[in-house]
Enzyme design. Sequence first.
Site, mmCIF file in Angstrom:
data_model
loop_
_atom_site.group_PDB
_atom_site.id
_atom_site.type_symbol
_atom_site.label_atom_id
_atom_site.label_comp_id
_atom_site.label_asym_id
_atom_site.label_seq_id
_atom_site.Cartn_x
_atom_site.Cartn_y
_atom_site.Cartn_z
ATOM 1 C CB CYS A 75 -0.902 0.122 1.313
ATOM 2 S SG CYS A 75 -1.935 1.389 1.571
ATOM 3 C CB CYS A 185 -3.243 3.719 -5.503
ATOM 4 S SG CYS A 185 -4.713 2.979 -4.627
HETATM 5 N N1 DGL Z 1 -4.022 0.457 -2.015
HETATM 6 C C1 DGL Z 1 -3.647 1.700 -1.225
HETATM 7 C C2 DGL Z 1 -2.410 2.611 -1.825
HETATM 8 O O1 DGL Z 1 -1.558 1.941 -2.390
HETATM 9 C C3 DGL Z 1 -4.474 2.662 -0.695
HETATM 10 C C4 DGL Z 1 -5.967 3.277 -1.221
HETATM 11 C C5 DGL Z 1 -6.854 3.619 -0.109
HETATM 12 O O2 DGL Z 1 -7.102 2.945 0.982
HETATM 13 O O3 DGL Z 1 -7.268 4.801 -0.248
HETATM 14 O O4 DGL Z 1 -2.422 3.847 -1.617
#
Ligand code: DGL
Length: 287
Positions: A75, A185
């Site tokens: 993430c 993301c």
């Molecule tokens: N998948 C996440 C990232 O890479 C977070 C997305 C979210 O929860 O806003 O930033």
Amino acid sequence: MSGNRNLIGFFDSGVGGLSVLRQVHRDLPYESLLYVADSGHAPYGNKSVELIIQRSFAITDFLLQQGAKAVVVACNTATAAAIARLRAHFDIPIIGIEPAIKPAVAMTRSGVVGILATGNTVRSVKFAHLLDQHGHRARILVQPCPGLADCVERGEVSGIRPRILLERYLQPLLSAGADTLVLGCTHYPFLIPLIQKLAGTEMAIIDPSPAVARQLRHRLDSAGLLAAGYVTGSTRYFTSGSPDQTAGVMTQLLGQPVKLESLPECFRSIEAFRTGKFTGEDFSHCR
Ligand code: DGL
């Protein structure tokens, strides 16, 4: 605490980190994996940094309890908010993910690069530092994408809602002549077919998952922690949200049945964690 450290732990705000997990499974098939979707607290993109740090500690503690020999923070938002503190606190390799600005700058022919990411990622100090390091060699357009990770979280990777959002977010980048897009993301790789359709087949789209898998292999190898290559590893999935709902979306995204387990209550609720101090000892009653 398990004395037998033999798996790689992953976590994300929800289902997005599966884009990293599937790459690691392809590249390191003998490793056993354990994935935590913090769907009960998704999205991280608009949450306080304090909450993201708290969740990152709680989940990493759970992963260690389950026998993680390394943790992948799958993430960008949690990496930006918490990885320095996680690394200072936990004594195992912790691999993060960040927007691939450096390769994008090397790749662009038009000299214009677009970055799609969450609000928290683009507001972070870590991101400002990345831009300072690599951003001067091209024009970098940073596009926060509220609502986009939520679409993926619901399993909407095509259709009207993600399409409307993406049209809005891509428009300024396309008008400025961007020819390279960074997916900042981990939810967004599941939208690549739609992004490619809207941005055109000439647009280069960078998903950093292969680089994360390479870095993970390198860290495991140098620590002598790579699994022996005899038997394909197993994968387990946990969520802090509703297992029924999340299992359906995970099954759809991975294209294979996913059996989802509930994260134990004391790792699941913010309230249980708030009484603690961000440290492993606070979870002793969970072990
Ligand atoms: N998948 C996440 C990232 O890479 C977070 C997305 C979210 O929860 O806003 O930033």
